[in-house]
Scaffold this motif. Structure first.
Motif, PDB file in Angstrom:
ATOM      1  N   ALA A 119     -19.251  13.387 -66.987  1.00 63.65           N
ATOM      2  CA  ALA A 119     -17.919  13.245 -66.398  1.00 63.65           C
ATOM      3  C   ALA A 119     -17.256  11.999 -66.960  1.00 63.65           C
ATOM      4  O   ALA A 119     -17.925  11.110 -67.491  1.00 63.65           O
ATOM      5  N   PHE A 120     -15.937  11.959 -66.855  1.00 66.62           N
ATOM      6  CA  PHE A 120     -15.205  10.768 -67.285  1.00 66.62           C
ATOM      7  C   PHE A 120     -14.113  10.468 -66.276  1.00 66.62           C
ATOM      8  O   PHE A 120     -13.387  11.347 -65.845  1.00 66.62           O
ATOM      9  N   ALA A 121     -13.998   9.188 -65.885  1.00 64.04           N
ATOM     10  CA  ALA A 121     -12.923   8.725 -65.009  1.00 64.04           C
ATOM     11  C   ALA A 121     -12.244   7.540 -65.674  1.00 64.04           C
ATOM     12  O   ALA A 121     -12.877   6.526 -65.943  1.00 64.04           O
ATOM     13  N   GLY A 122     -10.954   7.702 -65.980  1.00 61.29           N
ATOM     14  CA  GLY A 122     -10.188   6.614 -66.590  1.00 61.29           C
ATOM     15  C   GLY A 122      -9.687   5.664 -65.524  1.00 61.29           C
ATOM     16  O   GLY A 122      -9.451   6.046 -64.384  1.00 61.29           O
ATOM     17  N   GLY A 123      -9.514   4.412 -65.884  1.00 64.54           N
ATOM     18  CA  GLY A 123      -9.052   3.403 -64.940  1.00 64.54           C
ATOM     19  C   GLY A 123      -7.539   3.324 -64.875  1.00 64.54           C
ATOM     20  O   GLY A 123      -6.830   3.825 -65.743  1.00 64.54           O
ATOM     21  N   CYS A 124      -7.045   2.663 -63.827  1.00 63.08           N
ATOM     22  CA  CYS A 124      -5.597   2.579 -63.630  1.00 63.08           C
ATOM     23  C   CYS A 124      -4.937   1.622 -64.618  1.00 63.08           C
ATOM     24  O   CYS A 124      -3.724   1.646 -64.773  1.00 63.08           O
ATOM     25  N   THR A 125      -5.700   0.770 -65.292  1.00 64.43           N
ATOM     26  CA  THR A 125      -5.076  -0.123 -66.273  1.00 64.43           C
ATOM     27  C   THR A 125      -5.200   0.412 -67.691  1.00 64.43           C
ATOM     28  O   THR A 125      -4.862  -0.287 -68.642  1.00 64.43           O
ATOM     29  N   ASP A 126      -5.676   1.635 -67.833  1.00 64.92           N
ATOM     30  CA  ASP A 126      -5.695   2.261 -69.155  1.00 64.92           C
ATOM     31  C   ASP A 126      -4.288   2.746 -69.488  1.00 64.92           C
ATOM     32  O   ASP A 126      -3.558   3.186 -68.608  1.00 64.92           O
ATOM     33  N   THR A 127      -3.938   2.700 -70.743  1.00 62.66           N
ATOM     34  CA  THR A 127      -2.610   3.177 -71.138  1.00 62.66           C
ATOM     35  C   THR A 127      -2.588   4.698 -71.208  1.00 62.66           C
ATOM     36  O   THR A 127      -3.634   5.346 -71.291  1.00 62.66           O
ATOM     37  N   ASN A 128      -1.401   5.257 -71.180  1.00 61.67           N
ATOM     38  CA  ASN A 128      -1.257   6.704 -71.315  1.00 61.67           C
ATOM     39  C   ASN A 128      -1.823   7.180 -72.643  1.00 61.67           C
ATOM     40  O   ASN A 128      -2.416   8.245 -72.734  1.00 61.67           O
ATOM     41  N   GLU A 129      -1.592   6.391 -73.699  1.00 66.70           N
ATOM     42  CA  GLU A 129      -2.084   6.777 -75.024  1.00 66.70           C
ATOM     43  C   GLU A 129      -3.602   6.852 -75.032  1.00 66.70           C
ATOM     44  O   GLU A 129      -4.195   7.784 -75.576  1.00 66.70           O
ATOM     45  N   PHE A 130      -4.259   5.858 -74.411  1.00 63.87           N
ATOM     46  CA  PHE A 130      -5.719   5.859 -74.331  1.00 63.87           C
ATOM     47  C   PHE A 130      -6.201   7.076 -73.553  1.00 63.87           C
ATOM     48  O   PHE A 130      -7.110   7.784 -73.987  1.00 63.87           O
ATOM     49  N   ASN A 131      -5.585   7.327 -72.395  1.00 61.49           N
ATOM     50  CA  ASN A 131      -6.006   8.466 -71.573  1.00 61.49           C
ATOM     51  C   ASN A 131      -5.737   9.788 -72.275  1.00 61.49           C
ATOM     52  O   ASN A 131      -6.499  10.743 -72.116  1.00 61.49           O
ATOM     53  N   PHE A 132      -4.666   9.880 -73.059  1.00 64.65           N
ATOM     54  CA  PHE A 132      -4.390  11.089 -73.840  1.00 64.65           C
ATOM     55  C   PHE A 132      -5.537  11.356 -74.816  1.00 64.65           C
ATOM     56  O   PHE A 132      -6.046  12.475 -74.916  1.00 64.65           O
ATOM     57  N   LEU A 133      -5.964  10.310 -75.537  1.00 66.10           N
ATOM     58  CA  LEU A 133      -7.069  10.473 -76.485  1.00 66.10           C
ATOM     59  C   LEU A 133      -8.375  10.809 -75.783  1.00 66.10           C
ATOM     60  O   LEU A 133      -9.174  11.609 -76.279  1.00 66.10           O
ATOM     61  N   VAL A 134      -8.609  10.211 -74.617  1.00 63.69           N
ATOM     62  CA  VAL A 134      -9.825  10.507 -73.858  1.00 63.69           C
ATOM     63  C   VAL A 134      -9.843  11.975 -73.438  1.00 63.69           C
ATOM     64  O   VAL A 134     -10.853  12.660 -73.594  1.00 63.69           O
ATOM     65  N   VAL A 135      -8.707  12.457 -72.909  1.00 59.11           N
ATOM     66  CA  VAL A 135      -8.649  13.859 -72.469  1.00 59.11           C
ATOM     67  C   VAL A 135      -8.923  14.792 -73.644  1.00 59.11           C
ATOM     68  O   VAL A 135      -9.709  15.739 -73.537  1.00 59.11           O
ATOM     69  N   LYS A 136      -8.307  14.517 -74.797  1.00 57.81           N
ATOM     70  CA  LYS A 136      -8.521  15.376 -75.964  1.00 57.81           C
ATOM     71  C   LYS A 136      -9.975  15.357 -76.420  1.00 57.81           C
ATOM     72  O   LYS A 136     -10.566  16.398 -76.717  1.00 57.81           O
ATOM     73  N   SER A 137     -10.579  14.166 -76.488  1.00 65.44           N
ATOM     74  CA  SER A 137     -11.966  14.093 -76.964  1.00 65.44           C
ATOM     75  C   SER A 137     -12.945  14.672 -75.951  1.00 65.44           C
ATOM     76  O   SER A 137     -13.909  15.349 -76.323  1.00 65.44           O
ATOM     77  N   MET A 138     -12.709  14.445 -74.654  1.00 66.87           N
ATOM     78  CA  MET A 138     -13.609  15.004 -73.631  1.00 66.87           C
ATOM     79  C   MET A 138     -13.496  16.525 -73.579  1.00 66.87           C
ATOM     80  O   MET A 138     -14.492  17.230 -73.461  1.00 66.87           O
ATOM     81  N   ARG A 139     -12.284  17.043 -73.669  1.00 65.30           N
ATOM     82  CA  ARG A 139     -12.105  18.502 -73.677  1.00 65.30           C
ATOM     83  C   ARG A 139     -12.759  19.124 -74.913  1.00 65.30           C
ATOM     84  O   ARG A 139     -13.317  20.211 -74.838  1.00 65.30           O
ATOM     85  N   ALA A 140     -12.690  18.422 -76.043  1.00 66.54           N
ATOM     86  CA  ALA A 140     -13.324  18.935 -77.263  1.00 66.54           C
ATOM     87  C   ALA A 140     -14.841  19.026 -77.098  1.00 66.54           C
ATOM     88  O   ALA A 140     -15.481  19.892 -77.703  1.00 66.54           O
ATOM     89  N   MET A 141     -15.416  18.142 -76.274  1.00 69.81           N
ATOM     90  CA  MET A 141     -16.866  18.198 -76.031  1.00 69.81           C
ATOM     91  C   MET A 141     -17.221  19.202 -74.946  1.00 69.81           C
ATOM     92  O   MET A 141     -18.390  19.485 -74.723  1.00 69.81           O
ATOM     93  N   GLY A 142     -16.222  19.733 -74.228  1.00 68.69           N
ATOM     94  CA  GLY A 142     -16.474  20.708 -73.175  1.00 68.69           C
ATOM     95  C   GLY A 142     -16.543  20.113 -71.778  1.00 68.69           C
ATOM     96  O   GLY A 142     -16.893  20.801 -70.826  1.00 68.69           O
ATOM     97  N   VAL A 143     -16.217  18.838 -71.627  1.00 71.39           N
ATOM     98  CA  VAL A 143     -16.290  18.179 -70.321  1.00 71.39           C
ATOM     99  C   VAL A 143     -15.263  18.803 -69.382  1.00 71.39           C
ATOM    100  O   VAL A 143     -14.095  18.957 -69.720  1.00 71.39           O
ATOM    101  N   THR A 144     -15.720  19.179 -68.186  1.00 70.63           N
ATOM    102  CA  THR A 144     -14.828  19.768 -67.190  1.00 70.63           C
ATOM    103  C   THR A 144     -14.508  18.797 -66.058  1.00 70.63           C
ATOM    104  O   THR A 144     -13.484  18.939 -65.402  1.00 70.63           O
ATOM    105  N   CYS A 145     -15.380  17.837 -65.807  1.00 68.13           N
ATOM    106  CA  CYS A 145     -15.168  16.843 -64.748  1.00 68.13           C
ATOM    107  C   CYS A 145     -14.468  15.638 -65.360  1.00 68.13           C
ATOM    108  O   CYS A 145     -15.099  14.727 -65.885  1.00 68.13           O
TER     109      CYS A 145
END
Length: 193
Positions: free
Chosen positions: A160-186
């Protein structure tokens, strides 16, 4: 010319010499402002990095024009001339100074080994290698190609991955793309807060 609050204050209060348009003495005001922390600073207009609203901020730095002096951020405030936020900031934006200048800010990777009671500093290359190794090992152990009905799902339920509130939108965008590419659902991030 459009009259804004800031223009009114600049011309109505600070624009007159000796006495303001409003009728009060300015000498005590000028005497006090010369000692303010931001009176000798350089203003830099910027954008708050935390969410997609793009609020305007003014970052005050001191030491920009002196030789052999590292500029130091001393104050961050909302930009009253910015059309989006007009000087207001949310709690995340208001805490920008604490994110920039914080003596407790960790500047290098740390790891706490199993059974240890303390954190140890490690080099960046080692940290990246360890993260990649453990991520691959976890993914290999829990990747589901098909569900109980034989339908192809290609998902990863043990990571699972949980982004923090001080992460930027750009960082969270990249995290979502990379986690989804690995198949992460949580997956969750707080850029929307």
């Amino acid at each position: 010319m459009e009259l804004s609050r800031r223009i009114f204050l600049k011309s109505g209060v600070a624009g007159a010499v000796g006495v303001s348009v409003l009728g009060f003495e300015l000498e005590p005001l000028y005497a006090q402002t010369s000692g303010l922390k931001i009176s000798r600073t350089t203003e830099t207009r910027s954008t708050c990095p935390y969410c997609s609203v793009s609020c305007g901020v003014i970052i005050h730095t001191i030491g920009d024009r002196a030789k052999n002096v590292t500029p130091q951020v001393v104050h961050v405030e909302g930009d009253p001339d910015h059309p989006i936020n007009r000087g207001t900031l949310c709690p995340k934006g208001s805490s920008l100074l604490q994110d920039i200048v914080n003596d407790r800010r960790i500047m290098k990777p740390q790891v706490r080994r199993p059974g240890s009671d303390h954190w140890e500093d490690i080099p960046w290359n080692q940290a990246i290698d360890e993260i990649a190794t453990w991520t691959k090992k976890t993914r290999d152990a829990g990747f589901l190609e098909k569900d109980a009905n034989g339908k192809t799902v290609n998902r990863l339920e043990n990571l699972a991955f949980a982004g923090g509130c001080t992460d930027t939108n750009e960082f969270n965008f990249l995290v979502v793309k990379s986690m989804r590419a690995m198949g992460v659902t949580c997956l969750e991030n707080q850029a929307r807060v």
